[in-house]
Design an enzyme around this catalytic site. Structure first.
Site, mmCIF file in Angstrom:
data_model
loop_
_atom_site.group_PDB
_atom_site.id
_atom_site.type_symbol
_atom_site.label_atom_id
_atom_site.label_comp_id
_atom_site.label_asym_id
_atom_site.label_seq_id
_atom_site.Cartn_x
_atom_site.Cartn_y
_atom_site.Cartn_z
ATOM 1 N N GLU A 28 0.822 -1.208 0.000
ATOM 2 C CA GLU A 28 0.000 0.000 0.000
ATOM 3 C C GLU A 28 0.859 1.263 0.000
ATOM 4 O OE1 GLU A 28 -3.028 0.322 -0.617
ATOM 5 O OE2 GLU A 28 -3.682 -1.754 -0.481
ATOM 6 N N TYR A 111 -5.789 6.731 4.409
ATOM 7 C CA TYR A 111 -6.011 5.711 3.386
ATOM 8 C C TYR A 111 -5.255 4.428 3.717
ATOM 9 C CZ TYR A 111 -5.378 2.720 -0.517
ATOM 10 O OH TYR A 111 -5.318 1.574 -1.265
ATOM 11 N N ASP A 129 -9.319 5.378 -2.383
ATOM 12 C CA ASP A 129 -8.154 5.961 -3.052
ATOM 13 C C ASP A 129 -8.654 6.731 -4.267
ATOM 14 O OD1 ASP A 129 -8.844 4.000 -4.866
ATOM 15 O OD2 ASP A 129 -6.827 3.169 -5.049
#
Length: 285
Positions: A28, A111, A129
Site C-alpha cells: 500500500e 487511506y 483511493d
C-alpha cells in the site's frame, strides 16, 4: 461488483492467501502514486530481504532508501522504516489490526490505515483511493472530478455501500478499486465493459469529462528529477560522496537547493563538510 472482481481481478501477490499484513502494508505504501508494474519487482525484492518488520527495523534507514530504487517519492521508504521500527518496538513485531492503531505508526495516513485494516485483517471500513473516488464520483454523483483527493466525506458516503459482512465488505472495497484501475479509468474509460453500465449517472448524462483543479505534475527539469539523480549517486556509493559530484546532478543553484531539501527530509546525512551519504551509511575514514 464481486462477480466482476472474481472474473477480472489481477493476480497480485499482496492479494494472495500467503500475503502477510506486513506485505500488504508495504504494498500500500509503494503503490501510492506508483503503477503496479513498477511496484511488483521492488515489492518482491523488499519482502525477500525484509519478510518481517523487525528485519527492516534492524537495518539503517539508508538501506531502505537504497532498496527503494527508482520508485519515486523516496520519503515513503523512510516512512516504512519508521513504521517497521514502531511495529517492532511497540507491537512486538506484529502489524496492528485496527485503524486507530495503524494511524499511530509514523507516516501512516487515513487511506493506508484503512486499506491495511480491510485487506490484511478483513475489517469493515471504507477504503477510498483515487480509483475508488473516481468510481464513486461518476457512478453515484454523475460527475467527473479528475485528480481530486479523497476526503472524509467520500469515506462516509462509501461506507453506506459496504456489505454488512466484514470480509465481504473488504472484498467489495478492493473490487471497486479494481474497477477504477481496469474499466473506470481516468483517461478513455471502458464504459462498454463496465459492470455498472446502465447504472452509472455519469454515463447516462453523456460522460462529460471534467476539468482537473490540480495540474499534472511534470518531471523533466524539476527538483524531483534532480533530487532523484542525487539519491541515485548516493545509492550507488558504498560511502560518502563529495558535494562537487552531487552538484553535477543539475544546474548548480537547483542542485544546492535539492541537496538542502534532501538533508531537511532526512534522506541524506552529512557529518563532514563537503561529504554526504545515505542515513546510516559508513562515514568517511
Amino acid at each position: 461488483m464481486l462477480e466482476f472482481y472474481d472474473r477480472h481481478a489481477r493476480d497480485l501477490p499482496w492479494r494472495g492467501p500467503s500475503a502477510t499484513p506486513w506485505g500488504v502494508l508495504v504494498s500500500e505504501v509503494m503503490l501510492q502514486q506508483t503503477p503496479v508494474n513498477r511496484v511488483l519487482p521492488v515489492w518482491t525484492q523488499w519482502l525477500d530481504r525484509w519478510p518481517r518488520p523487525a528485519d527492516l527495523a534492524a537495518e539503517s534507514a539508508g538501506e531502505a532508501i537504497r532498496a527503494w530504487g527508482r520508485l519515486g517519492y523516496p520519503r515513503r521508504a523512510l516512512r516504512l522504516h519508521g513504521a517497521a521500527t514502531a511495529i517492532t518496538a511497540v507491537h512486538g513485531g506484529a502489524v496492528p489490526a485496527t485503524v486507530e492503531e495503524l494511524l499511530q505508526l509514523p507516516g501512516i495516513g487515513e487511506y493506508t490505515a484503512r486499506a491495511v485494516a480491510a485487506f490484511a485483517f478483513g475489517a469493515r471500513v471504507p477504503v477510498v483511493d483515487t480509483n475508488v473516488r473516481r468510481v464513486l464520483s461518476r457512478v453515484v454523483r454523475g460527475v467527473d472530478e479528475p485528480r481530486a483527493s479523497a476526503t472524509a466525506a467520500d469515506r462516509l458516503e462509501m461506507s453506506a455501500y459496504l456489505p454488512e459482512d466484514p470480509a465481504t465488505a473488504a472484498r467489495f472495497s478492493v473490487a471497486v478499486m479494481e474497477l477504477g484501475a481496469l474499466r473506470c479509468t481516468a483517461v478513455r474509460p471502458d464504459c462498454e465493459r463496465c459492470p455498472l453500465l446502465g447504472r452509472c449517472r455519469w454515463q447516462r448524462a453523456g460522460s462529460v469529462a471534467g476539468v482537473a483543479k490540480r495540474p499534472v505534475q511534470t518531471w523533466h527539469g524539476t527538483d524531483r528529477q534532480v533530487r532523484g539523480r542525487i539519491l541515485a549517486q548516493l545509492r550507488a556509493a558504498s560511502g560518502p560522496v563529495t558535494e562537487l559530484d552531487l552538484l553535477a546532478a543539475g544546474p548548480p543553484d537547483q542542485s544546492r537547493r535539492c541537496l538542502s531539501s534532501l538533508l531537511a527530509d532526512g534522506l541524506v546525512e552529512s557529518d563532514q563538510p563537503g561529504w554526504y551519504r545515505l542515513p546510516g551509511a559508513p562515514a568517511r575514514p
